[in-house]
Scaffold this active site. Structure first.
Site, mmCIF file in Angstrom:
data_model
loop_
_atom_site.group_PDB
_atom_site.id
_atom_site.type_symbol
_atom_site.label_atom_id
_atom_site.label_comp_id
_atom_site.label_asym_id
_atom_site.label_seq_id
_atom_site.Cartn_x
_atom_site.Cartn_y
_atom_site.Cartn_z
ATOM 1 N N ASP A 39 -3.198 6.336 11.216
ATOM 2 C CA ASP A 39 -3.258 4.877 11.361
ATOM 3 C C ASP A 39 -1.909 4.264 11.741
ATOM 4 O OD1 ASP A 39 -1.798 5.070 8.981
ATOM 5 O OD2 ASP A 39 -3.359 4.184 7.733
ATOM 6 N N SER A 58 0.784 -1.234 0.000
ATOM 7 C CA SER A 58 0.000 0.000 0.000
ATOM 8 C C SER A 58 0.814 1.282 0.000
ATOM 9 C CB SER A 58 -0.961 0.015 1.192
ATOM 10 O OG SER A 58 -0.266 -0.139 2.411
ATOM 11 N N HIS A 117 0.480 4.130 7.238
ATOM 12 C CA HIS A 117 0.684 4.684 5.900
ATOM 13 C C HIS A 117 1.365 6.047 5.945
ATOM 14 C CE1 HIS A 117 -2.757 1.839 5.105
ATOM 15 N NE2 HIS A 117 -1.821 1.445 4.254
#
Length: 253
Positions: free
Chosen positions: A224, A25, A227
């Site tokens: 979070d 990601s 990321h």
């Protein structure tokens, strides 16, 4: 109906320098993606599109690149700003005569290194896209790899990361018939589990020819804690560019 290319257009096409963007990601890009899973559509100056930066789409066609680069590749999550556009813009700023920069997005969020082994859908799709990207002319200059957060959850996965990554590098080079293909790996800044430092140790311990590592540790993370922020992705893109120029650019021109 496709228009015939002019001689000038065909010449520019053949001058493409191509970079594969792969991993999970943080390579696909989550910069600017809000808690409600929407991209804020903020495009910083370092990410601005250019006719000289192209993106290889999921349909295997070239188009002018713009964030989110992985929108049609990493389709199960919301994509935002990643390192690809800052990398390409920085490279063109440092090397104005480099020609067309082609980016081949292949990253998929939440994927572990085992899911990228030869024979898997992810691996075979990456190799297929890389091969298709050069059919119209151009040369693959490097694989940019940012993955490992999904391997921090178990000791076994973390401890076997180096051997899996070295095998991946060998297989990609063999399947693309590019035995010296430069690999720029990113050492992870975060992870899903408690073995982050072990994965980082494995990544930083890879010692193969034409493989180098840039370290994302310390770059700003989103709420979070997993990321990279948009700001961090811009910094990372510049770090990847610096590494490419320092270690590989002179040998490719």
């Amino acid at each position: 109906m496709e228009m015939a290319e002019s001689e000038e257009g065909r010449s520019n096409w053949l001058e493409k320098v191509i970079f594969i963007l792969s991993g999970q990601s943080n390579m696909a890009g989550r910069g600017g993606v809000t808690k409600s899973k929407k991209w804020d559509r903020v495009v910083p100056p370092e990410c601005i599109p250019s006719p000289s930066i192209l993106r290889f789409t999921a349909r295997s066609t070239w188009e002018e690149a713009s964030d989110p680069l992985h929108a049609d590749i990493d389709t199960h999550k919301t994509c935002g700003v990643g390192p690809g556009m800052p990398f390409a813009n920085a490279l063109r700023a440092h090397r104005p005569t480099i020609g067309i920069v082609g980016l081949v997005p292949c990253a998929v969020g939440g994927t572990a290194i085992k899911e990228w082994e030869r024979g898997s859908h992810l691996y075979e799709n990456m190799v297929r896209r890389a091969k298709e990207s050069v059919k119209g002319g151009g040369e693959i200059r490097a694989l940019l790899w940012y993955q490992g957060e999904s391997d921090t959850g178990s000791q076994h996965a973390a401890e076997s990361y180096k051997s899996h990554m070295e095998k991946l590098i060998q297989d990609v080079r063999s399947d693309l018939q590019l035995p010296s293909l430069p690999i720029i790996q990113v050492a992870i800044a975060s992870g899903d589990g408690r073995f982050i430092e072990k994965v980082r140790e494995e990544q930083l311990g890879i010692n193969l020819p034409n493989v180098t590592c840039v370290d994302a540790k310390g770059l700003p993370l989103k709420e979070d804690h997993l990321h990279l922020t948009t700001e961090a992705q811009i910094k990372l893109g510049n770090m990847l560019c610096d590494a490419y120029i320092m270690y590989f650019a002179s040998s490719c021109h």
